[in-house]
Write an enzyme that holds these catalytic residues in place. Structure first.
Site, short mmCIF file in Angstrom:
data_model
loop_
_atom_site.label_atom_id
_atom_site.label_comp_id
_atom_site.label_asym_id
_atom_site.label_seq_id
_atom_site.Cartn_x
_atom_site.Cartn_y
_atom_site.Cartn_z
N GLU A 111 -8.11 63.63 43.37
CA GLU A 111 -7.90 64.00 44.76
C GLU A 111 -7.86 65.51 45.01
OE1 GLU A 111 -7.77 62.11 47.46
OE2 GLU A 111 -8.15 60.28 46.32
N SER A 385 -27.40 21.26 56.64
CA SER A 385 -28.05 20.80 57.88
C SER A 385 -27.42 21.33 59.16
CB SER A 385 -28.08 19.27 57.91
OG SER A 385 -28.95 18.78 56.92
#
Length: 869
Positions: A111, A385
């Site tokens: 960082e 389906s």
């Protein structure tokens, strides 16, 4: 000649001398330009200083409480009531002296490598960020130090604006003057958002590994150190591959900056990313709240809209949550008695039909906070389906103006590449209306219709409903839901909602807006709507899908019916490929997943059911029917007397003669079993009357018909004088077979009060009047036993010990599964475009029949298996 040369030379010299300025003149010009630039620079500097001072003057004051505690974000439901607050609760605070040095090294290397040297801002890093912002646009790269991140998360909004950057820099200098580096690092360490609702590295260690910081290994510390850059994106429970990529970058940065050796880095990069992660029960002990599955969707939506770290800034989130619907969904999913097996899972989404607002999320059975996998949104699968209305019949009406009575022939069919397409029952029913083809979910007719409609039209249609298939194209097996288009329950619910909303589509969303900490600034998340189809398409599809659930003989979704409510919907099932059946050791009738998507004018719900592992198969009707059962239970409990679907003026009705192609109106002589009232786009209804039954023919006698009903088995028999006749058999007006036999047994839904059977004899093309019989379903009254006078018992003989009964052998006679197309075992769609393995692609290996159900669906639909397990 020499004079001429001299004259030309003199002329050139005079011209050159005229154009040249004296050196003093050039120096004066440069001086003026330099002074002008200096003056401009001073003016810009002063302006910048003034602007900086102006921004700084409105900066908030340092507050130790805000610096050390994460700000709480508040969540409101659709009624404006608060249902969750996320922030300082459930946090494990760690003092600096208790943080292992290796953990400090991992965070610093990742960082802010010069954290212990700078005074709040890293000007080396700032220079690189400025260059990136000039070349790639403002905000392309950040240069925030740990100090600046503490300031931003404590006092400022998450926005890339000059004002925020100026205030951040000023407050960072102030923070460095007021606190030591160790104190600032401690603030960051405990305040940073790790993932979802997890704040601070100490809590993260407990949540992800169930360990104290001192117990973590090097690769575990590196993983945690890399997470704050994208808290949800690098969550190892949800995205292990991305988490490993980020962890390995952290390890390489640690080696680059001398925090670990090259050998340590390589060894740590080989460690498994999932080994040692906590179980669900362990995570629940760390964090939990109401409506966890819905909150997961909200947090994901924040991330998708660039607000992934906003929760650490104390925002107010106004959501679409319907608390009653969410409570009912969780009640149903946590009722074990509704589920046929212990391990079967389900995920579902409830959306508002008219707005697309997500009302409730069912992430899974007994879902807990940060479960790691939300079956409603994270499971992207082939939908079987349930795709037929989206890729076939909706586009057929929208682009071809087909009526619900459009004639389709159920007959042997192949994909364009020559591969066979099979129906679940491995039989063919001849000419059907489009309505019958859809509610009976016939596969051959769906593929033939897709071929006529065209893949491009189908693609345009589903993209308008928020579904984009893989590689942005469809293949013919997408007609059966086994191709390139995969969906989540949220996407499917949103798409079906458009049918119930007159064709208007809203992308499902969970956040109305967020309000930032200042209480004034807002950001709307509500998406815009779009007209996905004509109102006639939406209504005609809806009217056909009503027949799926209303008990029509041969329909597939009777168990999803909700008494008293106008419901439309569609079932779906996916298949295994032959290779999967062999490798998993499964029967040919096994299926991996089933679906149901349905809607009213109030809500649309899509439900998926299956197992966590793809190798765990569904083998019973109770498993396959689970989505229908859950739908009926949930829709019935949350509905508030919704209105019926209304036929628009763009749709007209006409009574047609079934079997005519093109469709013709029924004549006075058309037999009753050939007459149907169907829907047409206004202006396309037929005008020609059929002449098939006008000529007076020599009458054939009607067959003499009888029928008996045993549970759901309807046994039909008849007699007729002709030995050459074939017989057309219908139940409640729907043809079930044509045969030369004198008997036939069919399966009915078992939900009707009576069934009317008609049999027509056909000899040399001539048809007899229909012989008919009606079978009434009766419930036997219990007999009242006769009361006998007591008698003195005779001395009883000691009974012989009976033999142990022998267990009957399994004869292998099982019935076909519902909504399965019999296309197992063929990857690829037969047209050269191979979809995912196990797609609905017309296989040549018919499935074995499954165990008989208590209430079987007469004929269901086949879809294809998903590509993910």
């Amino acid at each position: 000649m020499t004079e001429q040369k001299r004259s030309r030379a003199d002329a050139h010299k005079r011209k050159r001398t005229k154009n040249e300025k004296p050196p003093t003149a050039r120096k004066g010009l440069f001086k003026k330009i330099f002074l002008s630039l200096v003056a401009l620079g001073v003016v810009m500097l002063l302006a910048g200083v003034g602007l900086f001072a102006y921004y700084v003057s409105s900066a908030p004051k340092l507050d130790e409480n805000l610096l050390k505690d994460p700000l709480s974000s508040v969540f409101h439901d659709k009624n404006g009531d608060v249902f969750a607050t996320i922030g300082a609760e459930n946090r494990e605070y760690i003092k600096y002296e208790d943080i292992p040095q290796e953990m400090v090294d991992a965070i610093i290397a990742t960082e802010d490598v010069r954290f212990f040297e700078h005074s709040g801002m890293d000007f080396y890093r700032l220079g690189g960020a400025i260059l990136a912002n000039f070349t790639r646009g403002f905000g392309a790269e950040g240069a925030s130090t740990i100090t600046q991140q503490v300031v931003k998360n404590s006092f400022l909004q998450n926005e890339k604006k000059l004002k925020r950057k100026a205030q951040e820099a000023w407050l960072a200098f102030q923070l460095e003057r007021a606190y030591s580096k160790e104190e600032i690092f401690e603030m960051y360490f405990n305040k940073v958002l790790m993932s979802g609702r997890i704040y601070g590295f100490g809590t993260g260690a407990k949540y992800f590994y169930n360990k104290q910081l001192s117990e973590l290994t090097l690769p575990e510390r590196a993983l945690l150190a890399g997470m704050p850059q994208a808290p949800n994106g690098y969550n190892p429970l949800k995205f292990p591959e991305d988490a490993k990529f980020r962890r390995d970058i952290v390890l390489s940065l640690m080696a680059q900056h001398g925090k670990i050796t090259e050998a340590q880095m390589k060894e740590a990069q080989q460690a498994s990313i999932t080994e040692g992660l906590t179980t669900e029960e362990q995570r629940l002990a760390v964090v939990g709240s109401k409506y966890d599955a819905f909150l997961d969707v909200v947090i994901s939506e924040l991330e998708e809209n660039g607000e992934g770290t906003a929760l650490a800034e104390g925002i107010t989130v106004y959501t679409t949550l319907d608390p009653n619907a969410q409570q009912q969904v969780e009640r149903v999913l946590n009722t074990d008695e509704l589920f046929p097996t212990e391990k079967i899972q389900s995920g579902l989404t409830v959306v508002d039909t008219t707005t697309g607002a997500i009302q409730a999320i069912g992430g899974g059975r007994h879902y807990g906070a940060e479960r790691g996998f939300n079956y409603a949104t994270d499971s992207i699968q082939q939908p079987g389906s349930t795709m037929k209305p989206l890729t076939v019949y909706g586009p057929a009406i929208e682009y071809k103006n087909w009526s619900t009575g459009h004639a389709l022939v159920d007959e042997p069919t192949t994909y364009s590449g020559g591969m066979s397409v099979n129906n679940v029952d491995m039989s063919y029913l001849g000419t059907l209306t489009m309505r019958q083809a859809l509610y009976m979910s016939r596969n051959t007719t769906a593929v033939k219709a897709f071929q006529q409609v065209g893949a491009d039209n189908s693609l345009n249609f589903i993209k308008g409903l928020g579904i984009t298939p893989k590689d942005n194209h469809l293949v013919e097996s997408d007609a059966l839901g086994g191709g390139m288009a995969n969906v989540s329950t949220t996407q499917l619910a949103g798409a079906y909602a458009a049918f119930g909303n007159e064709g208007v589509y809203h992308k499902p969303y969970a956040i109305e807006k967020i309000v930032y900490r200042d209480g004034v600034t807002e950001k709307s998340f509500k998406p815009k709507s779009n007209v996905a189809m004509s109102d006639y398409t939406a209504y005609m599809v809806t009217d056909m899908l009503r027949d799926v659930v209303n008990g029509t003989p041969g329909a597939s979704g009777a168990l999803a019916n909700v008494p008293g409510i106008d419901v439309a919907g569609k079932t779906g099932t996916t298949n295994y490929s032959d290779d999967e059946l062999r490798s998993y050791g499964l029967r040919s009738d096994a299926v991996p997943e089933t679906w149901f998507a349905g809607y009213t004018t109030q809500y649309a719900i899509a439900i998926w059911s299956g197992y966590e592992k793809r190798s765990d198969a569904m083998t019973s009707w109770e498993e396959r029917n689970l989505p229908q059962v859950l739908f009926s239970e949930i829709m019935g409990s949350i509905s508030d007397n919704p209105s019926r679907f209304t036929k628009p003026s763009s749709v007209v009705e006409a009574t047609i003669e079934v079997g005519t192609n093109p469709v013709q109106l029924a004549s006075a002589g058309t037999p009753a079993d050939k007459r149907r009232t169907e829907l047409f786009v206004s202006g396309t209804e037929p005008t020609q009357v059929s002449t098939n039954y006008e000529e007076k023919e020599e009458a054939l006698e009607a067959p003499s018909v009888s029928a008996t009903l045993e549970e759901t088995q309807l046994a039909i028999s008849w007699t007729h004088s002709s030995k050459d006749a074939s017989f057309e058999v219908a139940v409640d007006g729907m043809n079930v077979t044509t045969t030369k036999d004198n008997s036939f047994t069919t399966t009915v839904s078992g939900t009707a009060d009576s069934y009317t059977v008609t049999v027509v004899a056909i000899v040399d093309g001539k048809r007899s009047p229909a012989g008919s019989v009606t079978v009434t379903v009766t419930t036997a009254e219990p007999e009242t036993p006769e009361v006998e006078e007591p008698t003195t018992p005779e001395p009883e003989e000691q009974p012989e010990t009976p033999e142990e009964p022998t267990k009957p052998e399994d004869n292998g006679n099982t019935e076909q599964p519902p909504d399965n197309n019999g296309n197992n075992g063929n990857a690829g769609n037969g047209n050269g475009n191979a979809p995912a393995p196990g797609g609905n692609n017309g296989g040549t290996t018919p499935p074995a029949t499954p165990t008989p159900p208590k209430q079987p669906e007469a004929q269901q639909t086949p879809p294809a298996p998903p590509t993910q397990s």
